[in-house]
Design a protein around this motif. Structure first.
Motif, PDB file in Angstrom:
ATOM      1  N   ARG A 160       1.595 -22.589  22.192  1.00  0.00           N
ATOM      2  CA  ARG A 160       1.492 -23.652  23.192  1.00  0.00           C
ATOM      3  C   ARG A 160       0.868 -23.054  24.447  1.00  0.00           C
ATOM      4  O   ARG A 160       1.249 -21.970  24.885  1.00  0.00           O
TER       5      ARG A 160
ATOM      6  N   ILE B 202      -5.428 -31.287  28.066  1.00  0.00           N
ATOM      7  CA  ILE B 202      -5.038 -30.332  27.012  1.00  0.00           C
ATOM      8  C   ILE B 202      -3.860 -29.465  27.422  1.00  0.00           C
ATOM      9  O   ILE B 202      -3.358 -28.669  26.624  1.00  0.00           O
TER      10      ILE B 202
ATOM     11  N   HIS C 130      -0.442 -28.309  25.171  1.00  0.00           N
ATOM     12  CA  HIS C 130      -0.676 -28.500  23.747  1.00  0.00           C
ATOM     13  C   HIS C 130      -0.877 -27.166  23.034  1.00  0.00           C
ATOM     14  O   HIS C 130      -1.207 -26.151  23.652  1.00  0.00           O
TER      15      HIS C 130
ATOM     16  N   PHE D 294      -7.214 -28.178  20.179  1.00  0.00           N
ATOM     17  CA  PHE D 294      -5.795 -28.354  20.497  1.00  0.00           C
ATOM     18  C   PHE D 294      -5.187 -29.422  19.588  1.00  0.00           C
ATOM     19  O   PHE D 294      -5.903 -30.200  18.957  1.00  0.00           O
ATOM     20  N   ASP D 295      -3.849 -29.417  19.525  1.00  0.00           N
ATOM     21  CA  ASP D 295      -3.176 -30.256  18.528  1.00  0.00           C
ATOM     22  C   ASP D 295      -3.217 -31.742  18.837  1.00  0.00           C
ATOM     23  O   ASP D 295      -2.726 -32.561  18.054  1.00  0.00           O
TER      24      ASP D 295
ATOM     25  N   MET E 231      -2.834 -24.607  20.734  1.00  0.00           N
ATOM     26  CA  MET E 231      -4.198 -24.327  20.306  1.00  0.00           C
ATOM     27  C   MET E 231      -4.193 -24.153  18.796  1.00  0.00           C
ATOM     28  O   MET E 231      -3.404 -23.382  18.252  1.00  0.00           O
ATOM     29  N   THR E 232      -5.068 -24.858  18.110  1.00  0.00           N
ATOM     30  CA  THR E 232      -5.070 -24.856  16.645  1.00  0.00           C
ATOM     31  C   THR E 232      -6.289 -24.189  16.022  1.00  0.00           C
ATOM     32  O   THR E 232      -6.290 -23.876  14.830  1.00  0.00           O
TER      33      THR E 232
ATOM     34  N   TRP F  34     -11.014 -30.754  22.147  1.00  0.00           N
ATOM     35  CA  TRP F  34     -11.598 -29.412  22.121  1.00  0.00           C
ATOM     36  C   TRP F  34     -12.052 -29.022  23.520  1.00  0.00           C
ATOM     37  O   TRP F  34     -12.557 -29.858  24.273  1.00  0.00           O
TER      38      TRP F  34
END
Length: 333
Positions: free
Chosen positions: A22, A39, A42, A58-59, A44-45, A63
């Motif tokens: 997170r 963002i 959230h 981000f989830d 980062m994915t 972007w």
């Protein structure tokens, strides 16, 4: 300006230290404050690079797109760790195609860059440190408290429990939705780190072979091929013994293909070592010198007025498209 290898290395740094965490997002400078709220908080994915552009997902499906441009840089601090996909068991940077190891072949220790750009060593084992990543990589100082105070005009700060990344001076910095990201990437030429297969090669060859523009300008056009900047442009053309002023459509097809395949090769070395090493087949002593000093790392780049390493003719520097072009008027005639 950071070239493609630097941006891929920065994306890997985010993959290791931020993806899955997170992230608190802020804008100490204030210019990114509105987008930061979109963002902030959230997870980062994903983190990926295409050419000179980087994208952080981000989830919530949004972007962060960053293009460092001429003056941008990321400062990382905290428990910064190496990308495990290119790490050897001892935590140093691992294999390259050009050489079996990045260690001094005699001393079995990291080869340090004389200018302080110790990119082979700087993203080493996890430690509380401050690391700057742009065109080069430098460990600036150990930190005594976390998170450290922002230094200078920080456009964006990304903060987790263990790491922080501060962005300063980018050309582009914006939050995009997936469709907007796809639209940006669609305008970019092929990137060998994203796709080095036959379709990417054919796309590059077909574009170059129908253009009347000089091959030197085409290699810098990010819609033709992603990631090549001034250093790689000069070195690729010399390695191909190609006149930089030849229109793309008049460059032999086998030469265009050789340029693409050499870019695949050099970009891979750059990503894995952090150095724009463009000289092959060096003996141990020459390799150490090249990794320790940029002056010994290139064939023609920034060697204007010096003798060509092959024929002895003085290397020429000229302005082309607003950038400096270095080439040998004999070997690249």
């Amino acid at each position: 300006m950071p070239e493609g290898h630097s941006v891929h290395r920065i994306a890997r740094q985010f993959s290791v230290n931020f993806v899955g965490h997170r992230v608190a997002v802020s804008s100490p400078q204030g210019r990114f404050a509105a987008d930061a709220t979109r963002i902030d908080g959230h997870v980062m994915t994903d983190a990926k690079a295409v050419g000179k552009q980087m994208f952080l997902e981000f989830d919530n499906g949004l972007w962060l797109r960053v293009h460092l441009g001429l003056y941008g840089a990321w400062d990382f601090a905290g428990d910064i760790s190496i990308d495990p996909t290119i790490a050897s068991a001892n935590g140093r940077m691992g294999q390259t195609n050009q050489r079996g190891t990045d260690l001094d072949p005699i001393l079995d220790s990291p080869i340090l860059d004389a200018a302080g750009e110790n990119s082979l060593h700087s993203i080493g084992a996890p430690r509380r440190t401050r690391l700057r990543m742009a065109e080069s990589e430098k460990v600036e100082a150990e930190i005594t408290s976390f998170p450290p105070e922002p230094i200078g005009q920080v456009r964006v700060r990304l903060l987790t429990d263990t790491a922080v990344a501060d962005l300063r001076g980018p050309t582009a910095c914006e939050v995009l939705d997936p469709a907007q990201v796809d639209a940006v990437i669609a305008k970019l030429g092929p990137d060998p780190q994203v796709d080095d297969g036959p379709e990417a090669e054919e796309r590059f060859v077909s574009i170059v072979r129908r253009k009347p523009t000089s091959i030197a300008l085409l290699l810098m056009d990010q819609s033709v091929v992603s990631g090549i900047g001034n250093v790689y442009r000069a070195e690729l053309l010399f390695r191909a013994r190609q006149n930089p002023h030849t229109p793309g459509k008049k460059v032999p097809e086998d030469t265009v293909r050789a340029l693409w395949r050499d870019w695949v090769h050099l970009l891979r070395i750059g990503v894995e070592t952090g150095q724009m090493m463009t000289m092959d087949d060096l003996d141990d002593e020459s390799y150490r010198k090249a990794m320790a000093s940029r002056d010994d790392r290139h064939w023609v780049y920034k060697r204007e007025g010096l003798p060509c390493r092959v024929c002895g003719t003085n290397i020429v520097m000229e302005e082309l498209g607003g950038r400096k072009l270095y080439w040998c008027p004999v070997d690249q005639a």
